[in-house]
Design a protein around this motif. Sequence first.
Motif, PDB file in Angstrom:
ATOM      1  N   PRO A 252     -19.155 -11.368  58.512  1.00  9.49           N
ATOM      2  CA  PRO A 252     -18.742 -12.015  57.259  1.00  9.49           C
ATOM      3  C   PRO A 252     -17.252 -12.357  57.246  1.00  9.49           C
ATOM      4  N   ALA A 253     -16.423 -11.476  57.836  1.00 11.32           N
ATOM      5  CA  ALA A 253     -14.984 -11.743  57.853  1.00 11.32           C
ATOM      6  C   ALA A 253     -14.670 -12.986  58.690  1.00 11.32           C
TER       7      ALA A 253
ATOM      8  N   VAL B 242     -16.094 -15.696  44.158  1.00  9.50           N
ATOM      9  CA  VAL B 242     -15.508 -15.641  45.496  1.00  9.50           C
ATOM     10  C   VAL B 242     -16.594 -15.141  46.440  1.00  9.50           C
ATOM     11  N   PRO B 243     -16.967 -15.938  47.440  1.00 11.19           N
ATOM     12  CA  PRO B 243     -17.981 -15.482  48.388  1.00 11.19           C
ATOM     13  C   PRO B 243     -17.545 -14.185  49.083  1.00 11.19           C
TER      14      PRO B 243
ATOM     15  N   SER C  39     -17.879 -13.242  52.097  1.00 10.05           N
ATOM     16  CA  SER C  39     -17.245 -13.456  53.398  1.00 10.05           C
ATOM     17  C   SER C  39     -15.767 -13.812  53.243  1.00 10.05           C
ATOM     18  N   LEU C  40     -15.441 -14.591  52.229  1.00 14.95           N
ATOM     19  CA  LEU C  40     -14.048 -14.953  51.982  1.00 14.95           C
ATOM     20  C   LEU C  40     -13.251 -13.736  51.527  1.00 14.95           C
ATOM     21  N   ALA C  41     -13.840 -12.914  50.683  1.00 15.36           N
ATOM     22  CA  ALA C  41     -13.176 -11.689  50.234  1.00 15.36           C
ATOM     23  C   ALA C  41     -12.943 -10.747  51.415  1.00 15.36           C
TER      24      ALA C  41
ATOM     25  N   ALA D  52     -12.428 -11.551  54.499  1.00 17.87           N
ATOM     26  CA  ALA D  52     -11.354 -12.065  55.352  1.00 17.87           C
ATOM     27  C   ALA D  52      -9.996 -11.977  54.660  1.00 17.87           C
TER      28      ALA D  52
ATOM     29  N   TRP E  98     -13.323 -20.254  56.451  1.00 13.69           N
ATOM     30  CA  TRP E  98     -13.029 -20.876  55.151  1.00 13.69           C
ATOM     31  C   TRP E  98     -11.521 -21.105  55.021  1.00 13.69           C
TER      32      TRP E  98
ATOM     33  N   ASN F  21     -16.618 -15.631  59.050  1.00 21.15           N
ATOM     34  CA  ASN F  21     -16.993 -16.764  58.214  1.00 21.15           C
ATOM     35  C   ASN F  21     -15.915 -17.028  57.159  1.00 21.15           C
ATOM     36  N   GLY F  22     -15.402 -15.957  56.553  1.00 19.44           N
ATOM     37  CA  GLY F  22     -14.341 -16.113  55.565  1.00 19.44           C
ATOM     38  C   GLY F  22     -13.062 -16.645  56.179  1.00 19.44           C
TER      39      GLY F  22
END
Length: 117
Positions: free
Chosen positions: A2-3, A48-49, A51-53, A55, A9, A5-6
Motif C-alpha cells: 500500500p505504501a 484519504v486513501p 495507501s496514500l496515508a 506513504a 500517488w 501505491n501511495g
Amino acid sequence: MPALNGLLWLISYWLIGEVVIHFSGLPISSGVVGMLLLCTTLAVIGRVPASLAAAAQPLIALLAMLIMPGVVGVFFILNELAGQWLAIVAALLLGTLLSVFTTLWLLTRLMGRSHAD
C-alpha cells in the motif's frame, strides 16, 4: 505494497505539477502545484486513501529534515535579502495564516464527513 501505491500517488502529482509549471511558466514550485492538485483531488473524493496515508506518514515524520536544507540556504543569501525584510515578514505571516486556515478547513470538512457516516 500500500505504501508503494501511495508513493506513486505522490510522485504522480509532483510530476503533474512539473508539467503544469513547464507549460504555464508560473513562478511557483512544481511541488506546491502538485500538492494543491492533490489537495483538491482529496477534497473532491472526500477521504484519504489508505495507501496514500501509508506513504505520507513516514514523510511527515521526516518533514523537519526535508525543510532544513532550504532554511540553511537562506543564511548564504542574507546580503541579497537585506532590503526586503518587510516583504519577507508579510509573506511569512500571510503564508502561515493561509496554511493554518486551509488545514483547519480541510480537517473540519473531512472530519465532518467521517462522523456523518
